[in-house]
Design an enzyme around this catalytic site. Structure first.
Site, mmCIF file in Angstrom:
data_model
loop_
_atom_site.group_PDB
_atom_site.id
_atom_site.type_symbol
_atom_site.label_atom_id
_atom_site.label_comp_id
_atom_site.label_asym_id
_atom_site.label_seq_id
_atom_site.Cartn_x
_atom_site.Cartn_y
_atom_site.Cartn_z
ATOM 1 N N ARG A 140 36.189 50.082 39.658
ATOM 2 C CA ARG A 140 35.689 49.758 41.006
ATOM 3 C C ARG A 140 36.150 50.825 41.992
ATOM 4 O O ARG A 140 35.365 51.329 42.793
ATOM 5 C CB ARG A 140 36.196 48.372 41.431
ATOM 6 C CG ARG A 140 35.433 47.267 40.746
ATOM 7 C CD ARG A 140 35.832 45.888 41.212
ATOM 8 N NE ARG A 140 34.928 44.904 40.620
ATOM 9 C CZ ARG A 140 35.289 43.701 40.169
ATOM 10 N NH1 ARG A 140 36.554 43.314 40.261
ATOM 11 N NH2 ARG A 140 34.390 42.889 39.657
ATOM 12 N N ASP A 180 30.084 29.604 21.542
ATOM 13 C CA ASP A 180 30.162 28.864 22.804
ATOM 14 C C ASP A 180 30.082 27.370 22.483
ATOM 15 O O ASP A 180 29.613 26.991 21.408
ATOM 16 C CB ASP A 180 29.010 29.266 23.738
ATOM 17 C CG ASP A 180 29.323 28.977 25.201
ATOM 18 O OD1 ASP A 180 29.627 29.924 25.952
ATOM 19 O OD2 ASP A 180 29.285 27.786 25.596
ATOM 20 N N ASN A 216 40.407 34.009 33.301
ATOM 21 C CA ASN A 216 41.392 34.008 34.389
ATOM 22 C C ASN A 216 42.170 32.693 34.473
ATOM 23 O O ASN A 216 41.646 31.671 34.070
ATOM 24 C CB ASN A 216 40.668 34.239 35.722
ATOM 25 C CG ASN A 216 40.466 35.707 35.986
ATOM 26 O OD1 ASN A 216 41.337 36.524 35.717
ATOM 27 N ND2 ASN A 216 39.296 36.047 36.509
ATOM 28 N N ARG A 221 43.854 26.611 42.410
ATOM 29 C CA ARG A 221 44.108 27.623 41.377
ATOM 30 C C ARG A 221 44.815 27.002 40.179
ATOM 31 O O ARG A 221 44.570 27.367 39.047
ATOM 32 C CB ARG A 221 44.993 28.732 41.944
ATOM 33 C CG ARG A 221 44.225 29.748 42.704
ATOM 34 C CD ARG A 221 44.774 31.151 42.424
ATOM 35 N NE ARG A 221 43.863 32.129 42.992
ATOM 36 C CZ ARG A 221 43.811 32.400 44.289
ATOM 37 N NH1 ARG A 221 44.597 31.777 45.125
ATOM 38 N NH2 ARG A 221 42.961 33.293 44.755
ATOM 39 N N ALA A 238 29.937 32.573 25.476
ATOM 40 C CA ALA A 238 28.720 33.407 25.481
ATOM 41 C C ALA A 238 28.024 33.327 26.831
ATOM 42 O O ALA A 238 26.804 33.399 26.929
ATOM 43 C CB ALA A 238 27.785 32.968 24.343
ATOM 44 N N GLY A 239 28.830 33.144 27.878
ATOM 45 C CA GLY A 239 28.283 33.114 29.241
ATOM 46 C C GLY A 239 27.925 34.519 29.698
ATOM 47 O O GLY A 239 27.609 35.397 28.881
ATOM 48 N N HIS A 268 45.973 40.961 38.179
ATOM 49 C CA HIS A 268 44.550 40.992 38.544
ATOM 50 C C HIS A 268 44.334 40.019 39.698
ATOM 51 O O HIS A 268 43.843 38.916 39.537
ATOM 52 C CB HIS A 268 43.724 40.603 37.321
ATOM 53 C CG HIS A 268 42.254 40.720 37.541
ATOM 54 N ND1 HIS A 268 41.668 41.824 38.120
ATOM 55 C CD2 HIS A 268 41.243 39.874 37.248
ATOM 56 C CE1 HIS A 268 40.364 41.636 38.173
ATOM 57 N NE2 HIS A 268 40.085 40.470 37.658
ATOM 58 N N ASN A 274 41.594 26.158 32.203
ATOM 59 C CA ASN A 274 41.323 27.317 31.351
ATOM 60 C C ASN A 274 42.378 27.479 30.258
ATOM 61 O O ASN A 274 42.081 27.972 29.174
ATOM 62 C CB ASN A 274 41.199 28.597 32.189
ATOM 63 C CG ASN A 274 39.812 28.722 32.805
ATOM 64 O OD1 ASN A 274 38.912 27.948 32.469
ATOM 65 N ND2 ASN A 274 39.624 29.673 33.703
#
Ligand code: APR
Length: 307
Positions: A151, A33, A120, A88, A10-11, A175, A95
């Site tokens: 974009r 969250d 990501n 990364r 819920a960021g 991405h 994540n």
């Protein structure tokens, strides 16, 4: 019966997704969250906004996954941003643990859900979610292509002073900086972009599109973009719940399309009630195909590391 969409994380992006979805009035919403009180507070704030805009949607916040039971769609935005000193790979593995947990918990309570993944590196996270949930590939889709294409559309609109509604751009690939904006297929009211913009201006727009996420990160200094990514998720959820058969670029599981196998990758997809109804194969030039293969390497490497 009313649709239900649960948003894990819920960021900034998760709560903004709830905002865009509430405006569309297409589903009741649940925000989950790990931070105590935060999803509850944001949900209540959003609920209290709805009388003002006249939308009848229930919004609930929780730290407990049982609140997500019976969801039609599960959106996973939970994750960590990259911090100084983090590679990364660190982000990938950190994540991955978060997405694994979120997937295990949500599939338990919503065995029929379609998953939209944002965290990501999203192509790898979508792959992980599909494996952990043990669902058919069409039930998992990653958000990126609509955002990257939006974009590019925004930059073209700024350049030409023409309505964004007339501007159609298609950005494929992973991405990341190797994404592939298709300048031949992109058009303004049917006229190819390449025929409207001088090569130099078009190259500048392509370059800015590729680095679009980074441009926002640099400006914000902490955190990354959330309005546009969240708007893109809302459009995907809308297409799925309304069974629109909408064609948009998104990260889908490939089984031979574009010569790629066993990866999630940004391609044109058709979204409807069963999720990814179809992966559409454009006829690409040799250069576009080569760029796509290059972009796919990065996605394949991340997936290989997870394996
Ligand atoms: N379960 C549930 N929520 C979690 C978990 C977890 N295990 N771990 C972290 N979160 C939550 C955080 O508490 C935070 O509220 O995920 C939320 C992420 O929100 P933000 O930090 O505001 O990040 P946001 O800008 O929304 O981006 C979300 O998308 O761009 C990608 O990978 C990037 O992690 C980022 C994600």
């Amino acid at each position: 019966m009313k649709n239900k969409v649960s948003i894990i994380g819920a960021g900034m992006t998760g709560s903004t997704t709830a905002h865009w979805l509430a405006e569309r009035e297409i589903a009741d919403l649940v925000l989950v969250d790990v931070v105590e009180g935060m999803p509850q507070g944001k949900a209540l704030d959003l609920q209290e906004a709805l009388p003002v805009i006249g939308k009848d949607v229930k919004v609930m916040g929780s730290n407990d996954y049982s609140a997500t039971a019976g969801s039609d769609i599960v959106v996973i935005t939970a994750g960590l941003p990259r911090k100084p000193g983090m590679s990364r790979d660190d982000l990938l593995f950190a994540n991955a643990e978060i997405v694994r947990h979120a997937t295990e918990e949500t599939i338990k309570y919503s065995p029929e859900a379609i998953f939209i993944i944002l965290t990501n590196p999203l192509d790898a996270m979508a792959y992980l979610a599909m494996k952990v949930a043990g669902v058919a590939p069409h039930r998992v889709v990653g958000q990126a292509g609509i955002l990257d294409s939006a974009r590019m559309r925004a930059f073209v609109a700024m350049e030409l002073g023409i309505s964004v509604e007339n501007i159609h751009c298609y950005v494929l690939g992973g991405h990341g900086d190797e994404m592939v904006p298709l300048t031949r297929a992109s058009n303004v009211a049917g006229v190819p972009l390449e025929d409207i913009l001088p090569a130099g201006r078009l190259d500048a727009i392509v370059d800015r599109t590729r680095k679009g996420g980074g441009e926002i990160v640099t400006l914000l200094k902490t955190g990354s973009a959330y309005y546009a990514p969240a708007a893109a998720i809302a459009q995907m959820a809308d297409a799925i719940l309304k069974d629109k058969h909408l064609i948009v670029p998104a990260s889908a599981y490939l089984q031979g399309e574009y010569g790629l196998n066993d990866i999630f990758f940004g391609v044109p997809t058709q979204l409807g009630r069963k999720g990814v109804e179809k992966v559409i194969e454009y006829k690409l030039s040799e250069k576009e195909m080569a760029d796509l293969q290059k972009s796919a390497q990065g996605c394949a490497e991340n997936i290989a590391k997870l394996k």
